[in-house]
Design a protein around this motif. Sequence first.
Motif, mmCIF file in Angstrom:
data_model
loop_
_atom_site.group_PDB
_atom_site.id
_atom_site.type_symbol
_atom_site.label_atom_id
_atom_site.label_comp_id
_atom_site.label_asym_id
_atom_site.label_seq_id
_atom_site.Cartn_x
_atom_site.Cartn_y
_atom_site.Cartn_z
ATOM 1 N N ILE A 215 48.028 50.910 39.134
ATOM 2 C CA ILE A 215 47.516 50.589 37.803
ATOM 3 C C ILE A 215 48.664 50.067 36.954
ATOM 4 O O ILE A 215 49.692 50.744 36.783
ATOM 5 C CB ILE A 215 46.893 51.822 37.120
ATOM 6 C CG1 ILE A 215 45.753 52.393 37.979
ATOM 7 C CG2 ILE A 215 46.373 51.454 35.737
ATOM 8 C CD1 ILE A 215 45.167 53.688 37.429
ATOM 9 N N SER B 114 41.374 55.636 35.236
ATOM 10 C CA SER B 114 41.862 56.752 36.059
ATOM 11 C C SER B 114 40.736 57.479 36.794
ATOM 12 O O SER B 114 40.867 57.828 37.976
ATOM 13 C CB SER B 114 42.647 57.738 35.190
ATOM 14 O OG SER B 114 43.770 57.105 34.625
ATOM 15 N N ALA C 141 51.092 46.691 38.759
ATOM 16 C CA ALA C 141 50.288 47.545 39.646
ATOM 17 C C ALA C 141 50.779 47.441 41.086
ATOM 18 O O ALA C 141 50.885 48.445 41.804
ATOM 19 C CB ALA C 141 48.813 47.145 39.553
ATOM 20 N N ARG D 160 44.132 45.710 31.373
ATOM 21 C CA ARG D 160 44.902 46.553 32.288
ATOM 22 C C ARG D 160 44.360 46.315 33.706
ATOM 23 O O ARG D 160 43.153 46.472 33.935
ATOM 24 C CB ARG D 160 44.754 48.031 31.917
ATOM 25 C CG ARG D 160 45.602 48.981 32.776
ATOM 26 C CD ARG D 160 45.174 50.422 32.562
ATOM 27 N NE ARG D 160 45.201 50.804 31.174
ATOM 28 C CZ ARG D 160 46.271 51.303 30.557
ATOM 29 N NH1 ARG D 160 47.397 51.457 31.231
ATOM 30 N NH2 ARG D 160 46.215 51.640 29.289
ATOM 31 N N GLN E 113 39.733 53.512 30.296
ATOM 32 C CA GLN E 113 40.690 54.168 31.178
ATOM 33 C C GLN E 113 40.179 54.126 32.627
ATOM 34 O O GLN E 113 39.106 54.670 32.915
ATOM 35 C CB GLN E 113 40.914 55.617 30.743
ATOM 36 C CG GLN E 113 41.640 55.754 29.424
ATOM 37 C CD GLN E 113 43.039 55.191 29.468
ATOM 38 O OE1 GLN E 113 43.721 55.260 30.494
ATOM 39 N NE2 GLN E 113 43.485 54.617 28.355
ATOM 40 N N GLU F 154 50.238 48.224 33.267
ATOM 41 C CA GLU F 154 50.174 48.514 31.837
ATOM 42 C C GLU F 154 49.211 47.547 31.145
ATOM 43 O O GLU F 154 48.790 46.552 31.727
ATOM 44 C CB GLU F 154 51.567 48.397 31.214
ATOM 45 C CG GLU F 154 52.572 49.395 31.761
ATOM 46 C CD GLU F 154 52.149 50.828 31.501
ATOM 47 O OE1 GLU F 154 52.128 51.242 30.329
ATOM 48 O OE2 GLU F 154 51.806 51.527 32.482
ATOM 49 N N LEU G 10 43.914 47.011 37.711
ATOM 50 C CA LEU G 10 43.963 48.003 38.783
ATOM 51 C C LEU G 10 43.866 47.270 40.115
ATOM 52 O O LEU G 10 43.000 46.409 40.291
ATOM 53 C CB LEU G 10 42.814 49.002 38.635
ATOM 54 C CG LEU G 10 42.734 50.126 39.680
ATOM 55 C CD1 LEU G 10 42.184 51.405 39.030
ATOM 56 C CD2 LEU G 10 41.841 49.757 40.861
ATOM 57 N N LYS H 151 50.749 54.717 38.909
ATOM 58 C CA LYS H 151 50.719 54.137 37.572
ATOM 59 C C LYS H 151 52.083 53.535 37.263
ATOM 60 O O LYS H 151 53.116 54.185 37.445
ATOM 61 C CB LYS H 151 50.360 55.197 36.534
ATOM 62 C CG LYS H 151 48.964 55.774 36.700
ATOM 63 C CD LYS H 151 48.681 56.806 35.626
ATOM 64 C CE LYS H 151 47.278 57.398 35.783
ATOM 65 N NZ LYS H 151 47.007 58.433 34.753
#
Length: 358
Positions: free
Chosen positions: A230, A214, A247, A164, A212, A232, A166, A261
């Motif tokens: 961010i 976040s 992102a 994932r 994660q 998937e 970012l 997101k």
Amino acid sequence: MKLTQNLATEIIDRLTPYIQVPMNLMDLSGRIVASSDPDRHMQVHQGAIAVMERGKDVVINEGNLHEFPGTKKGVNLPIIHRGQMAGVVGLTGEPDEIMQAAGVTKASVEIALEQIYIQRQAFYQERQWENWLHQLLHPREIDEAYLAEEARYTLNARMEGTWRVLVIQSDQVLSDKVGQLQTVLDQSNADPLFSVMYRETEFIIAFPADQQPSAFAEKILQQTQLQIGIGESHQGIPGLRTSYFEAKQAIKFAGKGTIAKSSDWEPERLIDAIPDDVYRAIALPYQKKLEALGPVYISTLKELLEHNIKIKETAEALHIHRNTLGYRLTQIEEKTGLSPGNLKDTILFAIILQHIDH
């Protein structure tokens, strides 16, 4: 790592304030490449040559001074880095008085060499990741097999996992923020595949799918107010590429001051995927008619869609009377040929408004 002139000068500059004894650093040719006495620079040091020939310490005193022309009494010790001789450190003075200082200096030089080596390796690794990313994010196509090979043999990384991405983005150069971003990342106990500056205005981090990002993103937003997107979770090299563009797309939809997101913008992503030629053929004529009405009518239509076509709530949000809102909607229908109360027309309006905004 060999002791070069630039490297030796850097080390001497670091150590001189702490070691109050005349000090020389010699390279593997026996020349003094850095010294606390500038007059000795680039002279051949016979004591250093003897150290390299013998592979051990050489102490020069009154008894053997004549064996080393051009030298002074002192202690000369081999500098060892990663099992190889990198050069020689020499301290001038009475051997019995400076032996301890010489040992400390030798250890300090070897530690400094290792620190510089690690810093350079980290720098080279970062440059290699940057080059790899430029190939991964090529706008048209990628060579997946080549990227996998480069990752495995150059970066010592395997790409078969699920990732994932970012993206931290700024309108200005991010270089002065990288240290802060890396510190927050280190404190988060994350274990990313990479964290790299990209094109000066982006900092990209690839997280394993089971981590994660976040909480890390929240801390960054609190400290910097940068744009954060961010993507998937996706598999392998193509997945990294897809997650990156998701992102970036989320940042475009969300704007500044929030964590964008990709999963929160699915309708917008779907609209964004409409080919330009299809949009121009179907929606562009209606867009031109809507834009001709002016900003007031465009903002009215936006509020209507944001409030799910509810007249009362839309009028309150716009601080206008319901009759005024009704007049504006009638004008929109008459001038564009699309009715804000019709489902199909409303979908077309949503597509048009997204294109106007972006």
